[in-house]
Write an enzyme that holds these catalytic residues in place. Structure first.
Site, PDB file in Angstrom:
ATOM      1  CG  ASP A  23      -1.675   1.201   1.467  1.00 19.11           C
ATOM      2  OD1 ASP A  23      -2.371   1.640   0.533  1.00 19.11           O
ATOM      3  OD2 ASP A  23      -1.590   1.771   2.581  1.00 19.11           O
ATOM      4  CG  PHE A  24       1.573   5.719  -1.787  1.00 18.95           C
ATOM      5  CD1 PHE A  24       2.947   5.734  -1.992  1.00 18.95           C
ATOM      6  CD2 PHE A  24       0.915   6.934  -1.651  1.00 18.95           C
ATOM      7  CE1 PHE A  24       3.658   6.926  -2.046  1.00 18.95           C
ATOM      8  CE2 PHE A  24       1.618   8.131  -1.714  1.00 18.95           C
ATOM      9  CZ  PHE A  24       2.993   8.127  -1.913  1.00 18.95           C
ATOM     10  CG  ASP A  25      -1.835   7.652   0.610  1.00 21.81           C
ATOM     11  OD1 ASP A  25      -1.379   8.792   0.691  1.00 21.81           O
ATOM     12  OD2 ASP A  25      -2.268   7.170  -0.463  1.00 21.81           O
ATOM     13  CG  ASP A 210      -2.441   2.423   6.306  1.00 20.54           C
ATOM     14  OD1 ASP A 210      -2.616   2.165   5.102  1.00 20.54           O
ATOM     15  OD2 ASP A 210      -2.794   3.488   6.840  1.00 20.54           O
TER      16      ASP A 210
HETATM   17 MG    MG Z   1      -3.062   3.134   3.307  1.00 23.34          MG
END
Ligand code: MG
Length: 274
Positions: A23-25, A210
């Site tokens: 995942d990024f953010d 997350d």
């Molecule tokens: Mg995220």
């Protein structure tokens, strides 16, 4: 969930290939005050470059952002992208879109135009039009009852489009095509395309995320792959087997993996800290 340091590296390196889904953010990048402000830290870029160069290793960024935005935010050659929560992909430079999402494009465009009429001039509401999905951000609406009423109205408008579904997150309403691929579907799609139905015979798959939508990815891998949830120390229920405490801790995990040799040898710990 166990801390990733307890045993995860033992599991990786038992198969020839390593397929990493990230995942990024909130995973590679700390959460920023606005979506535009988020960027890939130098430490993350460096470890992604090392992972891409590792033999028998594939790196895929998986996010709710569009694949075009991901390609701009994570400009690392050799990396693939899954965007719009699983509905669109760029794998080996080829763009692919879930057909369910494609069919719903006219409905998304109609609703997008109607929502722009509703909130377009309001400084406290952000309408994000992502081609095959929509997102209404209500974080800046000060009055709790006004926000509640607005979110209810957005959901009612979405309900009028039978091919779409909406869900409310933290001060956000997401609208997407009903029955389209989610992150877990997209992860399995990528694994099957690369390694066949018995992908886990040849491949260690690992997903790090997350957020609530990342749980689809952890559940999809189940016992056949490895899930790591970035928790920021919060006590969360998760289908992931492992926990990273922070973005920095997740990057530490990736640095350790970059040191794990392919083809079944495990020499990770030698390179930790270098
Ligand atoms: Mg995220």
């Amino acid at each position: 969930m166990k801390p990733w340091s307890a045993g995860l590296l033992e599991q990786v390196g038992t198969r020839r290939h390593l397929h990493l889904f990230l995942d990024f953010d909130g995973t590679l990048s700390p959460i920023a005050p606005t979506p535009d402000a988020a960027f890939l830290p130098d430490r993350a870029r460096a470890v992604l470059e090392r992972l891409v160069a590792r033999p028998h290793t594939t790196v895929v960024i998986v996010s709710g952002r569009t694949v075009e935005t991901l390609a701009r935010k994570v400009p690392v050659p050799g990396v693939s992208y899954v965007g719009n929560h699983g509905m669109e992909l760029i794998v080996d430079g080829e763009r692919e879109e879930d057909s369910v999402a494609t069919q719903a494009r006219p409905a998304i465009a109609r609703l997008g135009a109607a929502l722009a009429q509703l909130v377009g001039t309001r400084p406290d509401v952000v309408l994000e039009r992502k081609g095959i999905s929509l997102c209404v951000h209500t974080r800046l609406v000060q009055d709790e009852r006004a926000r509640e009423a607005l979110e209810a109205e957005v959901c009612a408008m979405a309900a009028a489009e039978t091919t779409l579904e909406s869900y409310r997150g933290k001060r956000i309403v997401e609208i997407r095509p009903r029955g389209a691929r989610h992150k877990g579907d997209a992860i399995l799609h990528v694994l099957r395309a690369a390694h066949g139905e018995d992908w886990d015979a040849d491949c260690n798959a690992l997903f790090v995320g997350d957020d609530v939508t990342d749980e689809d990815g952890f559940r999809a891998l189940g016992g056949r792959g490895i899930g790591v949830r970035v928790t920021d120390g919060a006590d969360v229920e998760s289908a992931a087997g492992y926990e990273a405490k922070s973005v920095d801790d997740a990057l530490g995990l990736l640095e350790a993996l970059a040191g794990v040799r392919g083809s079944g040898k495990r020499e990770a710990l030698e390179e930790r800290g270098t």
